[in-house]
Motif scaffolding. Structure first.
Motif, mmCIF file in Angstrom:
data_model
loop_
_atom_site.group_PDB
_atom_site.id
_atom_site.type_symbol
_atom_site.label_atom_id
_atom_site.label_comp_id
_atom_site.label_asym_id
_atom_site.label_seq_id
_atom_site.Cartn_x
_atom_site.Cartn_y
_atom_site.Cartn_z
ATOM 1 N N MET A 1 0.853 -1.190 0.000
ATOM 2 C CA MET A 1 0.000 0.000 0.000
ATOM 3 C C MET A 1 0.890 1.241 0.000
ATOM 4 O O MET A 1 1.845 1.334 0.760
ATOM 5 C CB MET A 1 -0.892 -0.007 1.249
ATOM 6 N N ALA B 1 -6.470 -0.859 5.158
ATOM 7 C CA ALA B 1 -5.362 0.103 5.144
ATOM 8 C C ALA B 1 -4.942 0.469 6.557
ATOM 9 O O ALA B 1 -3.740 0.524 6.863
ATOM 10 C CB ALA B 1 -5.768 1.356 4.368
ATOM 11 N N GLN C 1 -7.796 8.738 0.443
ATOM 12 C CA GLN C 1 -8.978 7.960 0.133
ATOM 13 C C GLN C 1 -8.578 6.507 -0.083
ATOM 14 O O GLN C 1 -7.496 6.219 -0.598
ATOM 15 C CB GLN C 1 -9.674 8.524 -1.094
ATOM 16 N N HIS C 2 -9.447 5.605 0.351
ATOM 17 C CA HIS C 2 -9.178 4.177 0.209
ATOM 18 C C HIS C 2 -10.509 3.446 0.268
ATOM 19 O O HIS C 2 -11.317 3.716 1.161
ATOM 20 C CB HIS C 2 -8.245 3.708 1.333
ATOM 21 N N ASP C 3 -10.734 2.524 -0.665
ATOM 22 C CA ASP C 3 -12.007 1.807 -0.725
ATOM 23 C C ASP C 3 -12.209 0.827 0.423
ATOM 24 O O ASP C 3 -13.344 0.492 0.757
ATOM 25 C CB ASP C 3 -12.158 1.072 -2.060
ATOM 26 N N GLU C 4 -11.118 0.340 1.017
ATOM 27 C CA GLU C 4 -11.200 -0.566 2.163
ATOM 28 C C GLU C 4 -10.353 0.000 3.302
ATOM 29 O O GLU C 4 -9.268 -0.504 3.600
ATOM 30 C CB GLU C 4 -10.732 -1.967 1.771
ATOM 31 N N PRO C 5 -10.847 1.059 3.947
ATOM 32 C CA PRO C 5 -10.029 1.732 4.957
ATOM 33 C C PRO C 5 -9.663 0.835 6.135
ATOM 34 O O PRO C 5 -8.604 1.036 6.739
ATOM 35 C CB PRO C 5 -10.888 2.919 5.394
ATOM 36 N N ALA D 1 1.200 4.772 1.147
ATOM 37 C CA ALA D 1 0.606 5.687 2.132
ATOM 38 C C ALA D 1 1.351 7.008 2.185
ATOM 39 O O ALA D 1 1.384 7.658 3.220
ATOM 40 C CB ALA D 1 0.591 5.026 3.501
ATOM 41 N N GLY E 1 -11.819 6.308 3.636
ATOM 42 C CA GLY E 1 -10.375 6.442 3.642
ATOM 43 C C GLY E 1 -9.768 6.361 5.022
ATOM 44 O O GLY E 1 -10.430 5.992 5.994
#
Length: 181
Positions: A1, A137, A130-134, A3, A30
């Motif tokens: 990922m 993450a 932003q992240h679709d599966e926070p 970041a 996110g």
């Protein structure tokens, strides 16, 4: 990922910027990261990523309406009952946790929450990605980074026992006191 938006942010946002209308924080899922120009505890570094959070929480029964904008704004102006970050910061800053309302909610009361909001406006800075599966993450970040203010999934951190005990003691004391305001 990747970041980089959290680890090397191009901008750290102040409360006065985040709380404007329209807000620069996206209403999207996110992960957000918190930096502090003055550390809430002398053992912690300044101007370094100390806490990450996410929005929305992974929920199996009902969909969460939380997003980066609502969550970041709440941390800046909400209360300790709804923000683990505010609970942690208030405890580290020595504010007194109290039972309020019906006696089941724990906050720093009107005065303490105002003090914490003012402290955060002066010293807390936030960034996000932003992240679709926070939830995924956030877990990855906590496992890989030195994040002393995160408790969930962070038992390995050297600051964890101190912070857990501090928050636990504050809760126990609050439950022994009469309901405040």
């Amino acid at each position: 990922m990747n970041a980089v938006e959290l680890l090397e942010p191009t901008k750290l946002w102040r409360a006065s910027e985040v709380l404007t209308q329209p807000s620069p924080v996206p209403a999207a899922p996110g992960v957000y990261g918190w930096y502090f120009e003055q550390a809430p505890d002398p053992r912690l570094p300044r101007n370094q990523l100390l806490y990450v959070g996410m929005a929305p929480r992974r929920m199996t029964v009902r969909a969460s309406k939380q997003n980066l904008r609502s969550r970041v704004r709440y941390h800046y102006r909400g209360n300790a009952e709804g923000s683990t970050l505010r609970l942690t910061l208030g405890c580290l800053l020595g504010l007194e946790l109290r039972r309020v309302g019906s006696g089941k909610r724990l906050t720093f009361g009107l005065v303490g929450e105002r003090e914490l909001t003012a402290w955060m406006a002066e010293y807390a800075r936030v960034c996000w990605m932003q992240h679709d599966e926070p939830w995924a993450a956030e877990s990855e970040l906590i496992a890989q980074l030195d994040l002393p203010l995160n408790l969930d999934q962070n038992r390995h951190h050297t600051f964890y026992p101190y912070l857990r005990n501090l928050r636990s003691s504050a809760r126990a004391r609050a439950r022994s006191l009469p309901v405040g305001s």
